[in-house]
Design a protein around this motif. Sequence first.
Motif, PDB file in Angstrom:
ATOM      1  N   TYR A  62      60.166  61.836  -1.367  1.00 45.82           N
ATOM      2  CA  TYR A  62      59.342  63.025  -1.055  1.00 45.82           C
ATOM      3  C   TYR A  62      60.160  63.931  -0.147  1.00 45.82           C
ATOM      4  O   TYR A  62      60.472  63.554   0.981  1.00 45.82           O
ATOM      5  CB  TYR A  62      58.085  62.515  -0.372  1.00 45.82           C
ATOM      6  N   ARG A  63      60.586  65.075  -0.676  1.00 50.62           N
ATOM      7  CA  ARG A  63      61.336  66.014   0.163  1.00 50.62           C
ATOM      8  C   ARG A  63      60.437  67.199   0.512  1.00 50.62           C
ATOM      9  O   ARG A  63      59.656  67.655  -0.332  1.00 50.62           O
ATOM     10  CB  ARG A  63      62.595  66.514  -0.565  1.00 50.62           C
ATOM     11  N   ILE A  64      60.597  67.702   1.754  1.00 53.42           N
ATOM     12  CA  ILE A  64      59.732  68.764   2.278  1.00 53.42           C
ATOM     13  C   ILE A  64      60.615  69.895   2.798  1.00 53.42           C
ATOM     14  O   ILE A  64      61.554  69.628   3.579  1.00 53.42           O
ATOM     15  CB  ILE A  64      58.886  68.239   3.458  1.00 53.42           C
ATOM     16  N   TYR A  65      60.338  71.107   2.359  1.00 52.37           N
ATOM     17  CA  TYR A  65      61.110  72.261   2.825  1.00 52.37           C
ATOM     18  C   TYR A  65      60.156  73.298   3.409  1.00 52.37           C
ATOM     19  O   TYR A  65      59.148  73.655   2.779  1.00 52.37           O
ATOM     20  CB  TYR A  65      61.882  72.900   1.661  1.00 52.37           C
ATOM     21  N   ASN A  66      60.473  73.781   4.614  1.00 56.67           N
ATOM     22  CA  ASN A  66      59.703  74.887   5.188  1.00 56.67           C
ATOM     23  C   ASN A  66      59.979  76.167   4.411  1.00 56.67           C
ATOM     24  O   ASN A  66      60.976  76.263   3.674  1.00 56.67           O
ATOM     25  CB  ASN A  66      60.108  75.093   6.650  1.00 56.67           C
ATOM     26  N   ALA A  67      59.142  77.167   4.623  1.00 51.85           N
ATOM     27  CA  ALA A  67      59.288  78.454   3.917  1.00 51.85           C
ATOM     28  C   ALA A  67      60.655  79.099   4.197  1.00 51.85           C
ATOM     29  O   ALA A  67      61.162  79.866   3.380  1.00 51.85           O
ATOM     30  CB  ALA A  67      58.157  79.401   4.335  1.00 51.85           C
TER      31      ALA A  67
END
Length: 276
Positions: A62-67
């Motif tokens: 699960y990878r998460i990127y901010n705006a």
Amino acid sequence: MILRFTKMHGAGNDFVVIDLVSQRCKLRSRDIRKLADRRFGVGCDQVLVVEPPSRPDVDFRYRIYNADGGEVEQCGNGARCFARFVREKKLTAKKRISVETACGVIVLNARDHDQVEVDMGAPRFEPADIPLRAEQRAASYVIDLGAQQLEVGAVSMGNPHAILRVDNVDTADVEGLGPQIERHQDFPQRVNAGFMQVVAEDTIRLRVFERGVGETLACGTGACAAVAYGRSRGWLSETVTVQLPGGKLSITWRGEGHNVMMTGPTAVVFEGTIKL
Ligand SMILES: N[C@H](CCC[C@H](N)C(=O)O)C(=O)O
């Protein structure tokens, strides 16, 4: 490159979810910023990427990127949406899904239709774990903004959080103080800034100015961090309803040595494709 995506939200914290299990592509930072762009892209607080696991004992990566395109360690509202997404896309039939993130493995329990419980791991209070420039762990810390000094709590949920207790979130200067706290020199990796109003020992109101995004309608890790801080100060009970501008989350933390459990809503908004 044409990319399929799903727009989702958890208590108003909104996401573009990309399945890189059944489609293959390499997402660059500028692709993330375009996906998150509310004018010229799809628009979201964070982009969530579903990948095959890199180890045999977990179900997904699960990878998460901010705006702003930066990859971050954890996203609680996103984890709930992740669980609903992988089940509805038939990527798994499991109800208990283990997911590898940048800060360790979390376990997602898909409940009834839209509610998902997430084991968010244990909160960490040591300055080195936040990270926070401080001599030693303390109940709270004073940060100097020049014109004023603020007393904040500091908690890591895998990602860094500073929590300011306020009398009323509606009148809190989130817009003015949020960016100053987010980029304060005492937080070398910047920080998510939470503004917490204690309504009762089992109820708080919370607004969060998120690192790399700005104020969002909800922040799951921010809710966990605020409850952990409030409980460490003796203000809160074991299970707390967290009222955020976009909706409510239920957070349970039995105290040091225990993990924080978060339960809350998820929603699918629309599906689409985008040319990157
Ligand atoms: N909205 C997310 C938190 C993202 C945190 C991100 N802004 C960071 O830089 O850590 C949540 O529900 O936990």
